[in-house]
Write an enzyme that holds these catalytic residues in place. Structure first.
Site, PDB file in Angstrom:
ATOM      1  N   GLU A 100       0.810  -1.221   0.000  1.00  0.00           N
ATOM      2  CA  GLU A 100       0.000   0.000   0.000  1.00  0.00           C
ATOM      3  C   GLU A 100       0.845   1.273   0.000  1.00  0.00           C
ATOM      4  O   GLU A 100       0.754   2.097   0.925  1.00  0.00           O
ATOM      5  CB  GLU A 100      -0.937   0.023   1.211  1.00  0.00           C
ATOM      6  N   ASN A 113      -5.458  -5.004  -1.812  1.00  0.00           N
ATOM      7  CA  ASN A 113      -5.966  -4.969  -0.449  1.00  0.00           C
ATOM      8  C   ASN A 113      -7.341  -4.313  -0.532  1.00  0.00           C
ATOM      9  O   ASN A 113      -7.455  -3.144  -0.913  1.00  0.00           O
ATOM     10  CB  ASN A 113      -5.048  -4.149   0.460  1.00  0.00           C
ATOM     11  N   TYR A 166     -10.938  -3.471   1.313  1.00  0.00           N
ATOM     12  CA  TYR A 166     -11.705  -3.403   2.557  1.00  0.00           C
ATOM     13  C   TYR A 166     -13.098  -2.810   2.344  1.00  0.00           C
ATOM     14  O   TYR A 166     -14.042  -3.214   2.967  1.00  0.00           O
ATOM     15  CB  TYR A 166     -10.946  -2.582   3.599  1.00  0.00           C
ATOM     16  N   GLU A 181      -5.164  -8.584   1.072  1.00  0.00           N
ATOM     17  CA  GLU A 181      -5.746  -8.278   2.383  1.00  0.00           C
ATOM     18  C   GLU A 181      -7.231  -8.057   2.235  1.00  0.00           C
ATOM     19  O   GLU A 181      -7.676  -7.432   1.276  1.00  0.00           O
ATOM     20  CB  GLU A 181      -5.159  -6.984   2.983  1.00  0.00           C
TER      21      GLU A 181
HETATM   22  C1  FCB Z   1      -4.154  -2.090   5.650  1.00  0.00           C
HETATM   23  C2  FCB Z   1      -2.722  -2.328   6.085  1.00  0.00           C
HETATM   24  C3  FCB Z   1      -2.594  -3.380   7.156  1.00  0.00           C
HETATM   25  C4  FCB Z   1      -3.686  -3.263   8.188  1.00  0.00           C
HETATM   26  C5  FCB Z   1      -5.041  -3.221   7.531  1.00  0.00           C
HETATM   27  C6  FCB Z   1      -6.206  -3.154   8.497  1.00  0.00           C
HETATM   28  O1  FCB Z   1      -4.282  -0.822   5.101  1.00  0.00           O
HETATM   29  O2  FCB Z   1      -1.954  -2.732   4.983  1.00  0.00           O
HETATM   30  O3  FCB Z   1      -1.322  -3.280   7.725  1.00  0.00           O
HETATM   31  O4  FCB Z   1      -3.466  -2.176   8.988  1.00  0.00           O
HETATM   32  O5  FCB Z   1      -5.100  -2.105   6.677  1.00  0.00           O
END
Ligand code: FCB
Length: 516
Positions: free
Chosen positions: A213, A350, A352, A408
């Site tokens: 990231e 990643n 979320y 992630e």
């Molecule tokens: C991401 C990060 C990881 C963790 C998650 C929740 O942005 O890469 O280290 O903090 O969020």
């Protein structure tokens, strides 16, 4: 207004996909559209036992060095910017640091054993740059390398494939004092480190990630001052730091390929915070609007995927971002693009959350506010939008045409040990299931997703939120370092054992849940 949650029916799970054929499967191709925020979505949780996950899918978990290792000044490890930043007053929640974290440095065997009992096939971890090169370059710390050698042996012995990240935000303090990413030479410093690590571990690690990231690292650490090193650079300087990060990636890839023995066929990628958008309806206009906004970089360019991934994967900065930041780039920046643009075997996303988007009346994409009371993780920044796991890979593959790993994905919950001695984190399991349902949709459409890494194996040091946020499948009592597998651990284990099918078979079908 939020919709009431009602349960339509309860189905018991039969092992081994016995329900296959007995109950209707989801209609083949998913509708590309998400429901409007607040609308009901009875589709995504319907019974669908046919798993599109390939047999060799990398079911994994992810962590990073500073967040779990502890042993911050043991065996010759040098300080990183996180060591110093986290000690500054007000920098982290209640002044907590990663000094001890999960004490993984001493407990890695127990943690690998946890992964083995999770049936994890893959583990994404990061190497602490200053554990192997305390000053960032130059003098090598053999004891630090030894730790990773032991960890790797343990993983391979347990049948778990390592995915090693070289840089997960713990930048060497000594190099930061020499100018950090603002310094042009920083690309060579990183390449030296990358070459060393691959030379030592290339026989045991095949899949590598250079940067984690970088967009978040630059935004939060170099522009907003919320993460280490705590800088608040004006955009014209942050653009230079970002450019050098990209050069560091490119030079590292070259150094890694040079250091690897050819027969080991290293596969290299990066892990990117793919901050994206999803359409709020099934219309082609809204779909196009979401994709357009995902790759726009005129506003907040340094956080945006295209600002980074276009140079890395297409060899050019996006025109709209250049119209704002072109003048901030170093002179003759074009000459660096060949170096930045290196062939990669995969792209790590990643994922979320994503933001609901539609085509506005003026023809431009517009994001919508989520309704009041919309479901969220314990972290304020994460609304429950599993659509990200469908649209993210779909859009990223459409533009960059690389195999994808979800490097992630996860959810923070205010977990606690219940009186019965367990940790009932149903919200995490529910999110995991929704995320995988959506990811399966992407696979069914032919997006080559090779693996999924849940963030995280353990509760850990969540940067400026420190230990306030718990992301683990395993609960960590930080006072005693006792680990307790949460309910979601067993849930994910069953999913892995079924190669994903279990995620697509809901035991309790909450068909009328409020759909993000
Ligand atoms: C991401 C990060 C990881 C963790 C998650 C929740 O942005 O890469 O280290 O903090 O969020």
């Amino acid at each position: 207004m939020t919709q009431p949650i009602t349960r339509r029916s309860v189905l018991s799970l039969l092992p081994g996909g016995l329900l296959a054929g007995a109950l209707p499967a989801c209609a083949g191709a998913p509708s590309p559209a998400a429901s409007a925020p607040g609308a009901r979505d009875s589709r995504s949780l319907e019974l669908n036992p046919a798993s599109p996950f390939p047999a060799d899918f990398a079911w994994g978990v992810a962590t990073s060095a500073y967040q779990i290792e502890g042993a911050a000044s043991e065996d010759g490890r040098g300080p990183s910017v996180w060591d110093t930043f986290s000690k500054q007053p007000g920098a982290t929640f209640e002044g907590q640091t990663g000094e001890v974290a999960c004490d993984h440095y001493h407990r890695y065997r127990e943690d690998v054993e946890l992964m083995r009992s999770l049936a994890a096939r893959a583990y994404r971890f990061s190497i602490s740059w200053t554990r192997v090169l305390p000053e960032g370059r130059g003098q090598v710390n053999e004891k630090g390398l030894d730790f990773y050698a032991r960890l790797l042996d343990e993983l391979l012995h347990a049948g778990i494939t390592p995915y090693a990240t070289l840089f997960h935000w713990d930048y060497p303090r000594a190099l930061f004092e020499k100018g950090g990413w603002l310094e042009r030479d920083s690309a060579d410093w990183f390449a030296e480190y990358a070459g060393l690590v691959v030379k030592r571990f290339g026989d045991r690690v095949q899949r590598w990630l250079t940067l984690n990231e970088p967009n978040v690292h630059i935004l939060l650490g170099h522009m907003l001052g919320l993460h280490a090193p705590g800088l608040k650079l004006p955009p014209e300087k942050a653009v230079v730091a970002a450019h050098h990060c990209m050069r560091a990636h490119g030079k590292a890839v070259l150094a890694m390929r040079a250091a690897a023995r050819p027969a080991t066929h290293p596969e290299i990628g990066c892990a990117f915070a793919f901050l994206g958008y999803h359409p709020v309806s099934s219309s082609a206009e809204d779909l196009a609007a979401a994709e357009e906004l995902t790759f726009a970089s005129k506003e907040r360019a340094l956080a945006r995927p295209a600002w980074w991934l276009d140079p890395l994967l297409r060899g050019s900065y996006p025109a709209d971002g250049l119209s704002v930041h072109g003048a901030h780039l170093p002179p003759k920046f074009e000459r660096d693009l060949d170096e930045i643009h290196q062939p990669q075997e995969f792209l790590g996303l990643n994922l979320y959350w994503s933001e609901p988007t539609r085509r506005g009346a003026d023809g431009r994409p517009e994001t919508l506010k989520l309704p009041a009371g919309y479901p969220r993780a314990a972290t304020d920044w994460q609304p429950i939008t599993p659509q990200a796991l469908y649209y993210g890979p779909r859009f990223a593959y459409g533009r960059y045409q690389l195999p994808i790993y979800i490097t992630e994905n996860g959810l923070a919950v205010r977990d606690q040990l219940f009186l019965d001695g367990s940790i009932h984190d149903l919200q995490r399991s529910d999110y995991l299931q929704r995320a995988l349902v959506r990811l399966a949709d992407a696979l069914r459409e032919g997006v080559p997703v090779r693996g999924y890494f849940h963030w995280s194996l353990l509760d850990n040091f969540e940067w400026s939120d420190a230990y306030k946020q718990r992301f683990g499948l395993v609960y960590v009592d930080f006072a005693s370092q006792r680990r307790v597998a949460k309910d979601s651990f067993a849930f994910y284990r069953d999913i892995i054992r079924s190669n994903g099918a279990r995620a697509l078979v809901a035991t309790t079908v909450a068909a009328d849940v409020v759909s993000p």
